[in-house]
Scaffold this motif. Structure first.
Motif, mmCIF file in Angstrom:
data_model
loop_
_atom_site.group_PDB
_atom_site.id
_atom_site.type_symbol
_atom_site.label_atom_id
_atom_site.label_comp_id
_atom_site.label_asym_id
_atom_site.label_seq_id
_atom_site.Cartn_x
_atom_site.Cartn_y
_atom_site.Cartn_z
ATOM 1 N N ASN A 1 22.476 68.122 42.078
ATOM 2 C CA ASN A 1 21.753 68.240 43.371
ATOM 3 C C ASN A 1 22.717 67.785 44.537
ATOM 4 O OD1 ASN A 1 19.451 68.432 41.688
ATOM 5 N ND2 ASN A 1 19.323 66.132 41.658
ATOM 6 N N ARG A 2 23.676 67.067 44.115
ATOM 7 C CA ARG A 2 24.761 66.854 45.382
ATOM 8 C C ARG A 2 25.407 68.061 45.776
ATOM 9 N NH1 ARG A 2 25.936 61.079 46.006
ATOM 10 N NH2 ARG A 2 25.298 59.862 44.199
ATOM 11 N N LEU B 1 44.289 71.363 39.969
ATOM 12 C CA LEU B 1 43.949 70.067 39.346
ATOM 13 C C LEU B 1 42.686 69.884 38.838
ATOM 14 C CD1 LEU B 1 45.632 66.951 38.988
ATOM 15 C CD2 LEU B 1 44.457 66.489 41.236
ATOM 16 N N TYR B 2 42.612 69.114 37.635
ATOM 17 C CA TYR B 2 41.107 68.954 37.130
ATOM 18 C C TYR B 2 41.033 67.539 37.195
ATOM 19 C CZ TYR B 2 42.105 73.483 34.994
ATOM 20 O OH TYR B 2 42.509 74.673 35.099
ATOM 21 N N VAL B 3 39.941 67.238 37.910
ATOM 22 C CA VAL B 3 39.529 65.567 38.330
ATOM 23 C C VAL B 3 38.365 65.254 37.579
ATOM 24 C CG1 VAL B 3 39.033 64.387 40.428
ATOM 25 C CG2 VAL B 3 40.429 66.232 40.606
ATOM 26 N N LEU B 4 38.553 64.391 36.759
ATOM 27 C CA LEU B 4 37.286 63.893 35.929
ATOM 28 C C LEU B 4 36.808 62.655 36.894
ATOM 29 C CD1 LEU B 4 38.566 63.467 32.372
ATOM 30 C CD2 LEU B 4 37.817 65.579 33.582
ATOM 31 N N ALA B 5 35.329 62.991 37.116
ATOM 32 C CA ALA B 5 34.754 61.856 37.989
ATOM 33 C C ALA B 5 33.318 61.510 37.085
ATOM 34 C CB ALA B 5 34.314 62.541 39.282
ATOM 35 N N GLY B 6 33.418 60.767 36.190
ATOM 36 C CA GLY B 6 32.259 60.160 35.419
ATOM 37 C C GLY B 6 31.785 61.388 34.404
ATOM 38 N N TYR B 7 33.078 62.076 33.986
ATOM 39 C CA TYR B 7 32.888 63.281 32.904
ATOM 40 C C TYR B 7 32.775 62.656 31.528
ATOM 41 C CZ TYR B 7 33.087 67.707 30.446
ATOM 42 O OH TYR B 7 32.838 68.692 29.548
ATOM 43 N N MET B 8 31.529 62.479 30.894
ATOM 44 C CA MET B 8 31.301 61.561 29.677
ATOM 45 C C MET B 8 31.655 62.175 28.427
ATOM 46 S SD MET B 8 30.550 58.957 31.147
ATOM 47 C CE MET B 8 29.972 57.818 29.930
ATOM 48 N N GLY C 1 27.173 63.055 35.632
ATOM 49 C CA GLY C 1 26.051 62.262 36.113
ATOM 50 C C GLY C 1 25.649 62.099 37.424
ATOM 51 N N ASN C 2 26.004 60.831 38.022
ATOM 52 C CA ASN C 2 25.392 60.479 39.206
ATOM 53 C C ASN C 2 26.060 61.214 40.408
ATOM 54 O OD1 ASN C 2 24.084 59.470 41.420
ATOM 55 N ND2 ASN C 2 25.768 57.611 41.475
ATOM 56 N N GLY C 3 27.458 61.366 40.396
ATOM 57 C CA GLY C 3 28.254 62.346 41.228
ATOM 58 C C GLY C 3 28.600 61.677 42.561
ATOM 59 N N SER C 4 28.604 60.351 42.551
ATOM 60 C CA SER C 4 28.873 59.674 43.885
ATOM 61 C C SER C 4 30.559 59.857 44.286
ATOM 62 C CB SER C 4 28.834 58.260 43.919
ATOM 63 O OG SER C 4 29.560 57.571 43.128
ATOM 64 N N ASN C 5 31.319 59.781 43.088
ATOM 65 C CA ASN C 5 32.931 60.033 43.586
ATOM 66 C C ASN C 5 32.989 61.703 43.820
ATOM 67 O OD1 ASN C 5 34.840 57.986 42.803
ATOM 68 N ND2 ASN C 5 32.984 57.437 41.368
ATOM 69 N N PHE C 6 32.159 62.699 43.047
ATOM 70 C CA PHE C 6 32.204 63.863 43.604
ATOM 71 C C PHE C 6 31.978 64.095 45.107
ATOM 72 C CE2 PHE C 6 29.412 67.827 44.135
ATOM 73 C CZ PHE C 6 30.346 68.687 44.229
ATOM 74 N N GLU C 7 31.071 63.487 45.432
ATOM 75 C CA GLU C 7 30.406 63.582 47.077
ATOM 76 C C GLU C 7 31.674 62.954 47.909
ATOM 77 O OE1 GLU C 7 26.533 62.994 47.853
ATOM 78 O OE2 GLU C 7 26.806 63.029 49.995
ATOM 79 N N ALA C 8 32.156 61.806 47.352
ATOM 80 C CA ALA C 8 33.202 61.307 48.383
ATOM 81 C C ALA C 8 34.492 62.238 48.347
ATOM 82 C CB ALA C 8 33.525 59.824 47.699
ATOM 83 N N ILE C 9 34.675 62.951 47.447
ATOM 84 C CA ILE C 9 35.872 63.890 47.146
ATOM 85 C C ILE C 9 35.511 64.940 48.422
ATOM 86 C CG2 ILE C 9 37.439 65.449 45.766
ATOM 87 C CD1 ILE C 9 36.648 63.276 43.665
#
Ligand code: GRF
Length: 171
Positions: free
Chosen positions: A42-43, A70-77, A10-18
């Protein structure tokens, strides 16, 4: 050099923070997104991160050819099936104090429940939804004058600080 795969829909704000957190550190980040047109893509483009658009049904075949620390789920629906979970260590972040408010709309459900606090939990992923061993959690007070939007913002800002630090510790 460690290599992680962030999985998001989705949005990806956690992805960007990481990505921001590990910018000058010895960690390589790639993104897997299962949804065409998701903002997280887009991010990734803007941040110059290699990304893969892989539909959920093709995910196992895709991942088994690759190797990540490591596999990091960040809003993976999507719920990951057992064969995917055997490929490595998977972590997830959830916007509540688990085991409370598992599943979708966790912030809103906590807000509407009149609870005095909620929070954020990082946990290993197992076969069930928002289950698995808890690695870290942080509390968040729900003040009486808060709107739902205020609470969402506060929860997300906690997530953005907590998740990268926990990932670094695991690595
Ligand atoms: C976060 O609230 C996370 O806890 C949940 O999904 C949301 C993803 O947000 N699992 P974003 O895409 O990282 O902005």
């Amino acid at each position: 050099m460690k290599k992680i795969l962030v999985m998001a829909s989705g949005n990806g704000s956690n992805f960007e923070a990481i990505v921001e957190y590990f910018k000058n550190k010895d960690v390589e980040i790639e993104l897997l997104c299962n949804i065409e047109g998701a903002n997280v893509i887009n991010r990734a483009k803007r941040l110059n991160i290699k990304y893969y658009r892989v539909g959920f049904c093709d995910t196992y075949e895709f991942l088994k050819e690759k190797k990540y620390d490591l596999y990091v789920l960040a809003g993976y629906m999507r719920i990951l099936p057992h064969n995917i979970l055997t490929l490595g260590r998977f972590v997830n972040i959830h916007p509540s104090l688990l085991p409370q408010f598992k599943g979708i709309d966790a912030i809103k459900r906590a807000y509407l429940s009149n609870a005095k606090e909620t929070g954020v939990t990082v946990h290993y992923v197992d076969d069930e939804v928002d289950s698995g061993e808890i690695i870290a959690s942080e509390r968040c007070k729900i003040e009486p004058d808060m709107t739902l939007k205020d609470l969402e913002e506060k929860i997300h800002s906690i997530e953005h600080k907590l998740y990268p630090r926990v990932i670094e510790e695991i690595l």
